[in-house]
Write an enzyme that holds these catalytic residues in place. Structure first.
Site, PDB file in Angstrom:
ATOM      1  N   ARG A  45       4.236  10.606  -2.790  1.00  0.00           N
ATOM      2  CA  ARG A  45       4.875  10.229  -4.052  1.00  0.00           C
ATOM      3  C   ARG A  45       5.707  11.382  -4.613  1.00  0.00           C
ATOM      4  O   ARG A  45       6.658  11.166  -5.333  1.00  0.00           O
ATOM      5  CB  ARG A  45       3.827   9.801  -5.086  1.00  0.00           C
ATOM      6  CG  ARG A  45       2.785   8.804  -4.597  1.00  0.00           C
ATOM      7  CD  ARG A  45       3.383   7.554  -3.992  1.00  0.00           C
ATOM      8  NE  ARG A  45       2.349   6.607  -3.620  1.00  0.00           N
ATOM      9  CZ  ARG A  45       2.480   5.685  -2.672  1.00  0.00           C
ATOM     10  NH1 ARG A  45       3.616   5.602  -1.989  1.00  0.00           N
ATOM     11  NH2 ARG A  45       1.495   4.856  -2.398  1.00  0.00           N
ATOM     12  N   ARG A 103      -0.734   7.290   9.529  1.00  0.00           N
ATOM     13  CA  ARG A 103      -1.698   7.698   8.504  1.00  0.00           C
ATOM     14  C   ARG A 103      -3.044   8.130   9.079  1.00  0.00           C
ATOM     15  O   ARG A 103      -3.879   8.651   8.337  1.00  0.00           O
ATOM     16  CB  ARG A 103      -1.904   6.559   7.509  1.00  0.00           C
ATOM     17  CG  ARG A 103      -0.634   6.142   6.797  1.00  0.00           C
ATOM     18  CD  ARG A 103      -0.843   4.904   5.960  1.00  0.00           C
ATOM     19  NE  ARG A 103      -1.630   5.171   4.767  1.00  0.00           N
ATOM     20  CZ  ARG A 103      -2.132   4.221   3.988  1.00  0.00           C
ATOM     21  NH1 ARG A 103      -1.966   2.943   4.306  1.00  0.00           N
ATOM     22  NH2 ARG A 103      -2.813   4.538   2.915  1.00  0.00           N
ATOM     23  N   LYS A 144     -10.468   7.359   2.591  1.00  0.00           N
ATOM     24  CA  LYS A 144     -10.198   5.923   2.625  1.00  0.00           C
ATOM     25  C   LYS A 144      -9.900   5.496   4.061  1.00  0.00           C
ATOM     26  O   LYS A 144      -9.534   6.339   4.885  1.00  0.00           O
ATOM     27  CB  LYS A 144      -9.028   5.577   1.690  1.00  0.00           C
ATOM     28  CG  LYS A 144      -7.709   6.334   1.954  1.00  0.00           C
ATOM     29  CD  LYS A 144      -6.716   6.097   0.829  1.00  0.00           C
ATOM     30  CE  LYS A 144      -5.376   6.721   1.179  1.00  0.00           C
ATOM     31  NZ  LYS A 144      -4.420   6.625   0.061  1.00  0.00           N
ATOM     32  N   HIS A 145     -10.197   4.213   4.432  1.00  0.00           N
ATOM     33  CA  HIS A 145     -10.608   3.097   3.593  1.00  0.00           C
ATOM     34  C   HIS A 145     -11.920   2.564   4.167  1.00  0.00           C
ATOM     35  O   HIS A 145     -11.912   2.034   5.281  1.00  0.00           O
ATOM     36  CB  HIS A 145      -9.584   1.993   3.605  1.00  0.00           C
ATOM     37  CG  HIS A 145      -8.176   2.439   3.278  1.00  0.00           C
ATOM     38  ND1 HIS A 145      -7.341   3.061   4.203  1.00  0.00           N
ATOM     39  CD2 HIS A 145      -7.460   2.365   2.121  1.00  0.00           C
ATOM     40  CE1 HIS A 145      -6.173   3.325   3.631  1.00  0.00           C
ATOM     41  NE2 HIS A 145      -6.217   2.926   2.362  1.00  0.00           N
ATOM     42  N   HIS A 165      -2.590  -5.807   1.571  1.00  0.00           N
ATOM     43  CA  HIS A 165      -1.712  -5.954   0.404  1.00  0.00           C
ATOM     44  C   HIS A 165      -1.241  -7.405   0.287  1.00  0.00           C
ATOM     45  O   HIS A 165      -0.989  -7.902  -0.815  1.00  0.00           O
ATOM     46  CB  HIS A 165      -0.473  -5.055   0.523  1.00  0.00           C
ATOM     47  CG  HIS A 165      -0.759  -3.600   0.388  1.00  0.00           C
ATOM     48  ND1 HIS A 165      -1.213  -2.841   1.431  1.00  0.00           N
ATOM     49  CD2 HIS A 165      -0.652  -2.767  -0.675  1.00  0.00           C
ATOM     50  CE1 HIS A 165      -1.368  -1.590   1.025  1.00  0.00           C
ATOM     51  NE2 HIS A 165      -1.032  -1.526  -0.238  1.00  0.00           N
ATOM     52  N   ASP A 177      -9.872  -0.026  -3.612  1.00  0.00           N
ATOM     53  CA  ASP A 177      -8.434  -0.042  -3.369  1.00  0.00           C
ATOM     54  C   ASP A 177      -7.826  -0.906  -4.481  1.00  0.00           C
ATOM     55  O   ASP A 177      -8.550  -1.507  -5.296  1.00  0.00           O
ATOM     56  CB  ASP A 177      -8.134  -0.614  -1.985  1.00  0.00           C
ATOM     57  CG  ASP A 177      -6.816  -0.115  -1.412  1.00  0.00           C
ATOM     58  OD1 ASP A 177      -5.966   0.349  -2.197  1.00  0.00           O
ATOM     59  OD2 ASP A 177      -6.630  -0.201  -0.180  1.00  0.00           O
TER      60      ASP A 177
END
Length: 374
Positions: A115, A180, A210-211, A223, A293
């Site tokens: 981010r 990731r 995570k996760h 998602h 999450d």
């Protein structure tokens, strides 16, 4: 200093069993405890007086916020982060409204998932896959330390990283495709994740693995909807979590919205008491914080709805309910989440004791953060 003293006094009152009853001048003990269990996203590079998140913090007593660089609902690159000076001013402003200091979190994994970017003036790091492929855990430590220093300077105290999912499916759209995972070997994942966590800790930043209990074998994206890993998941995916817990390096663990009939025939992990209380708490001995999450992801919100999702997550054992407020934006979402949880207590579906358990875990971690900054 006033905030740190407030934390200490309030924790002593709660932990000693001397309940702070509601007065005409302030919120009840229950209000405060429930609020601390909610973390929410919001819009704004600056805190204008009419920003709904201010009410979430001041009146609903939410315990944390999550920052994003993009606004998914608007398909915009403007959300919360613009540059070093701006983000420091924003995080300082957020904390100024909080009676109990906030968790301020971000997904800063490295590689694609970041981010705070180089274009904005922040130092970037390699992806987990690149670090794992290097064969050198010290590179993961340095990445964690660089990330930790960047976040600390920005006023952010929590990183939703590292990912400890094992790379079991090379075509996984949300793990492997985005580099990731550190490795397809659970031991390598654990080794590199620990090094990254050590780097974060060296700068006083909380980590979040995570996760749980493993998203690396999924074929779908939680998602977007229901994600079933029953056929593909393997118990070896638990190893990185177990190893890092045993080594006393685990601050917080984020649950996955994946369904796994091997572990629970009815609910996805985030809503599963068998997974959180059974495997993670009793089986692995984890006593730290469990965060969901994003509760707005379709695997939960689309299948269960808002109130039922909140109820099931808390009943399962989640300490912090995360609402990114980014896939769909709703002003005052933190206040809504707090009101929903309070309603569940009043209806007798969630006990005050259950709320207190999570609150005490949260306060212990926040006190630790305060100690680190003395």
């Amino acid at each position: 200093m006033r905030k740190l003293i407030f934390i200490h006094v309030l924790a002593v009152i709660i932990l000693s069993g001397c309940a702070a009853k509601k007065s005409s001048n302030g919120p009840s003990e229950l209000d405060i405890m429930i609020g601390q269990m909610v973390m929410v996203g919001f819009r704004g590079l600056q805190l204008n007086a009419d920003n709904p998140v201010i009410r979430d913090i001041r009146e609903a007593h939410i315990g944390g916020v999550i920052l994003f660089s993009k606004d998914c609902a608007l398909n915009s690159t403007v959300r919360n982060i613009e540059g070093p000076a701006q983000i420091s001013m924003l995080t300082s402003g957020l904390q100024s409204y909080a009676a109990t200091p906030l968790f301020i979190a971000v997904d800063q994994e490295g590689g694609v998932i970041k981010r705070l970017t180089g274009e904005m003036g922040f130092q970037e790091t390699l992806s987990a896959a690149e670090l794992g492929n290097s064969g050198d855990p010290q590179r993961a430590y340095r990445a964690g330390k660089i990330t930790g220093r960047t976040l600390r300077t920005a006023g952010i105290n929590m990183d939703f990283a590292p990912v400890v999912d094992v790379n079991r499916n090379a075509s996984n759209p949300v793990i492997a495709a985005l580099q990731r995972s550190f490795s397809d070997d659970p031991r390598i994942v654990a080794r590199f994740a620990e090094a990254f966590i050590d780097g974060l800790h060296s700068e006083g930043i909380l980590s979040c693995m995570k996760h749980f209990p493993g998203h690396g074998s999924s074929r779908g994206d939680s998602h977007l909807g229901f994600t079933d890993v029953t056929e593909y998941w393997d118990s070896s995916e638990l190893y990185p979590f177990q190893k890092i817990i045993q080594d006393n390096k685990a601050d917080m663990i984020m649950t996955a919205h994946v369904f796994n009939a091997k572990l629970d025939r009815k609910y996805p992990a985030t809503l599963s008491r068998r997974v959180i209380q059974g495997i993670l708490r009793r089986g692995m001995g984890f006593q730290g914080l469990v965060v969901t999450d994003d509760m707005q992801m379709q695997a939960v919100s689309g299948e269960y709805g808002f109130k039922e999702g909140v109820y099931r997550a808390v009943k399962a054992g989640a300490d912090i309910l995360l609402f990114g407020n980014n896939l769909i934006f709703e002003p005052g979402l933190g206040t809504k989440a707090v009101a929903t949880l309070k309603q569940l207590v009043h209806e007798g579906k969630v006990t005050e004791l259950r709320i207190r358990q999570s609150y005490e875990r949260i306060m212990r971690v926040k006190e630790g953060l305060a100690d680190d900054r003395k």
